[in-house]
Every structure is written in C-alpha cells, then in structure tokens.
Write an enzyme that holds these catalytic residues in place. Sequence first.
Site, PDB file in Angstrom:
ATOM      1  N   ASP A 304       0.825  -1.192   0.000  1.00 27.01           N
ATOM      2  CA  ASP A 304       0.000   0.000   0.000  1.00 27.01           C
ATOM      3  C   ASP A 304       0.871   1.259   0.000  1.00 27.01           C
ATOM      4  O   ASP A 304       1.916   1.310   0.647  1.00 27.01           O
ATOM      5  CB  ASP A 304      -0.907  -0.031   1.244  1.00 27.01           C
ATOM      6  CG  ASP A 304      -1.937   1.066   1.228  1.00 27.01           C
ATOM      7  OD1 ASP A 304      -2.691   1.149   0.246  1.00 27.01           O
ATOM      8  OD2 ASP A 304      -1.996   1.846   2.192  1.00 27.01           O
ATOM      9  N   GLU A 351       1.060  -0.587  -5.081  1.00 26.40           N
ATOM     10  CA  GLU A 351      -0.081   0.323  -5.168  1.00 26.40           C
ATOM     11  C   GLU A 351       0.492   1.709  -5.469  1.00 26.40           C
ATOM     12  O   GLU A 351       0.813   2.484  -4.572  1.00 26.40           O
ATOM     13  CB  GLU A 351      -0.873   0.298  -3.851  1.00 26.40           C
ATOM     14  CG  GLU A 351      -2.186   1.094  -3.908  1.00 26.40           C
ATOM     15  CD  GLU A 351      -2.005   2.535  -3.456  1.00 26.40           C
ATOM     16  OE1 GLU A 351      -1.988   3.435  -4.341  1.00 26.40           O
ATOM     17  OE2 GLU A 351      -1.884   2.763  -2.256  1.00 26.40           O
ATOM     18  N   ASP A 403     -11.303   1.947  -1.631  1.00 30.28           N
ATOM     19  CA  ASP A 403     -11.372   3.390  -1.389  1.00 30.28           C
ATOM     20  C   ASP A 403     -12.276   4.119  -2.372  1.00 30.28           C
ATOM     21  O   ASP A 403     -12.565   5.302  -2.176  1.00 30.28           O
ATOM     22  CB  ASP A 403      -9.972   4.005  -1.469  1.00 30.28           C
ATOM     23  CG  ASP A 403      -9.151   3.778  -0.206  1.00 30.28           C
ATOM     24  OD1 ASP A 403      -9.758   3.611   0.862  1.00 30.28           O
ATOM     25  OD2 ASP A 403      -7.913   3.773  -0.305  1.00 30.28           O
TER      26      ASP A 403
END
Length: 503
Positions: A304, A351, A403
């Site tokens: 992430d 990511e 998200d």
Amino acid sequence: MTHTSAPEPRNTDRTAGVLLHPTSLPGRFGIGDLGDEMLAFLEWVQRAGLGIWQVLPLNAPGYGNSPYGCLSSYAGNPLLISPQRLLEGGLLPDDALNDMPELPADVDFERVKALKHGLLQRSYEHFAEHASAEQRQALIGFARDNPWLLDWTLYAALKEQQSGKPWTVWPDGLAARARNAMADARFELAEEIRFHEYVQWLFFEQWSAVRDAAYARGIRIMGDVPIYVAADSADVWANREIFHLDEHGEPDVVAGVPPDYFSETGQRWGNPLYRWDLLHETNYRWWVSRIRAALRFADVLRIDHFRGFAAYWEIPASETTAINGHWMPGPGIALFDAVRDALGELPLVAEDLGFITPEVHELRTAIGLPGMKILQFAFAQENSPHLPHHYDPMTVVYTGTHDNDTARGWYENAAERERETVSAYLGVIDAGDIAWTLIRAAYTSVAETAIVPVQDILDLGSAARMNRPGAEHDNWSWRLPDGALTNEHADRLRKLAEVSGRV
C-alpha cells in the site's frame, strides 16, 4: 503446398480476481468470519474461474475499526474467528451458540466485539478444562514458534487494563517499557496474556484451514501491507526507536498525502513516520520481519502507498490538514533489496496511485513489480494513464478499490463530461450498464491481472461502498447479503474469463 505452423501462444499469467474483505461475508454473528460462509464463497470463486481472492489487512483493527490502522502488524483479527468452527472443534460448550442475539445486516463493531469477546472467553475457559493433549501441545508449539506474541499479548492485556487508552498515556514505566514495570505487568496479567495467546492460536488455526481450502481450489490470496502502522499499536510501543516520536512517544511528524482526487485538503492519516536512516543501519530488520509475518496471511502482497518508498509526504503533527506538508526521500530500492536478500523473490504488487512522479515509476520498474490502474480514474482527464490502451501487461487493473465508490455509484455521481467520455470510449449509455462494462474492459485489457470488487459484480450503488477516505464514521461495515452471489454471476464471469484468456 506447404503450411507454416501457427506460432505457439505466449505463456502468460493472465488471471482475474475478486476483492472482498472477510468481514463483509454474511453470517449469523454480525460480521463475516472464517466459517461456512467463507467456504461457500471460495466455492463460488472457483466456479467463477477466478484465480485470486484479494483481502484487506487481516490484523486486529484499532481506532475506527480500520484494517489500515491496526493494533499490530503480526496479530490476526479476533473478530474473524468463527464461533461455529470453535463449536465443531470442541472448543466451546455445546450450548454456547444457543440464543444468539439478532444483529444488524451491516457490521455494528461495538456489539460484535462484545459478542465475540464473550464467546472467546468462554472458549478459553472451556479449553482449560476440556482440551485434548494434542490441542494443548499445539498451543504450546504456536507460542514457541511466534516470538512476536511476547509484545502483542502484553500490549493487548495492558490496553484492556488501561480501559483502551493509547499506550502514550499509560503509567510512565509501562509506556517506556521499563524492565521492572514490564516484569510486574507480566506477573499481574499472566492469565490475560495467556488468553490473548490462545486467541491468536485460534485465529491462525482457522486461517490456515482457509488457506488450505483456497489452495485446493486453485485460488491465491492477495493480502495488503500498509506502508504505515498506527501510532497506538504494539508495533510502535515495542519499537519506539524506529519512529519519529517526541519524548512522550507522540509523533512529531505524521503521514498523509497532499490534496488529490479524494480531498481538496489532502489526507492527514496521522501515522508516525519511520526513521529510515536508523532502519537502513539495521539493514531494515524490522521491515523484513514484517514482510515475513505478512506472508502468513497471503500468497501475494499488495504494498500500500508504494510511492512513499520513493518519497513521502511529511506533515508537522501540529497541522490539522495535510496541506502544509512537504516531500521527503524514502528508502528507495535498498529496502526491497534487503527484503529479497532475507526472504528471496517475493510476489509483490505496488499500489502506485496518487501523485506519481518519474522516480516512483523508476523505483517500481527497478524492483520489477506490477503497478495498479483504476478504471474509475480513466475518464476525468484527457488521455489518462488509467485508460486501457496505455497499460503495460505487468499491471493489475481494477474497476475500483475499497477506497472508491462502487462503479454504479461513481457513474451516477460523475460529471456530465466524464460520462460522455465513458460513452465515447466504452459505449456505455446508462448506469445499468456501467459495472459490467468496466468489468469487461478490465478483463479484455492487456493487464495480466484484473480484479473486481464484489460490489461491482452485483452492480450495487453507493450504499455498498466499503470506505470513504477522510470520513471518520460509517466505514468498513458493509456486508454481502446472504445468497447475493449466484451461480449466474459466477458463470457470467467464467465466460468472460474464458474469452479473455483469464482461466
């Protein structure tokens, strides 16, 4: 007459997957868990021809119940433990699940925590009286093989003793981990420490069974490693020296991102930032340990906020928004070299979203990691890099992530010009077509991996959104209605996978 033989097909790893966090599974205990509904879901994934099941972090959540703000990078989430599996394994009394309360369709975290804690406490007491010799030996072996339990179980026991307060306001000796205070706490809280050790054993026993079930069906699990950890966590409490903290243990600078697609004032996450200089001196030993632990949860790891390893947004802790931060250099390739030297080649996904500069692309390319593209981001700007004709095959494409809004919700709320671009590129004419049109675009793209949130498979609206970045309430609680995923959904995905080379 001679014939030239057709060229051999290129050997690729084209695959497709589904994004669904286990808490979102249906079931009678108020939250998805690792029981029968999990196995039913894996059966559905197999039927759909999907090779990847992506989850969010599976650690014990802290403030706001966010899987990205966990109390530990090592400990599993106790809320995922299946009471039904405990009963079947002789780890609960026969009547323990009678008269379960009615709980809301979505996750009411406070009620679920109370219910699950009570059941786990009963299980612990039942184990003490009725466990087999084999079960007792298994627990002893688990404790021996997982040294991280020493910090986690004491932290968890102390946090309960201190009424859930952050470790920075605990008595000074405990906050500073003074030797005498720690020894006294271990003696005083010995029973509570054993309870938390037992709970982690239960979690990893059940999670191991889930992984075996996935393997048996040809499904790889993609996990998620947040770049940052929560300030109030066992990670920071036990490793204060590797974070930027003041003398009281509070962060003096915090993590976030500058203004972007999600927020005009940026996002002030509030996580403490790493002292990358000190981590470098230790050859990133803590990060190596963290990645090793993450591999107990998953086969593939999504890293992430990858851009933070090239450069990260540093915000003074006194600031209330992320506007007045500045970029600082990250550890770069040295961190990943250290991890590979210790653990070998690893299946990682970067990511690489947000404000991406050439140095971020260069770092990802140098490491050899696939990046991410989001179809919802493809139509708001001219010639967006998220449009499929720009993709490199070494890409993981999503219709949207946890998200994002759902595909239907995004389209219904999009500006008219953005919807016109969608129609010009994909031929979409109304909101009822958008979810499966995006799924088809992802599947037929050159990206070697295509992943779809289960909400888009079901063509759900904004009410099914998992997370609204920056919002403090009503996140992470959405659950899949019982029976919503049908054989028809699976067969439609499988057909699409077959024609696009993803089975």
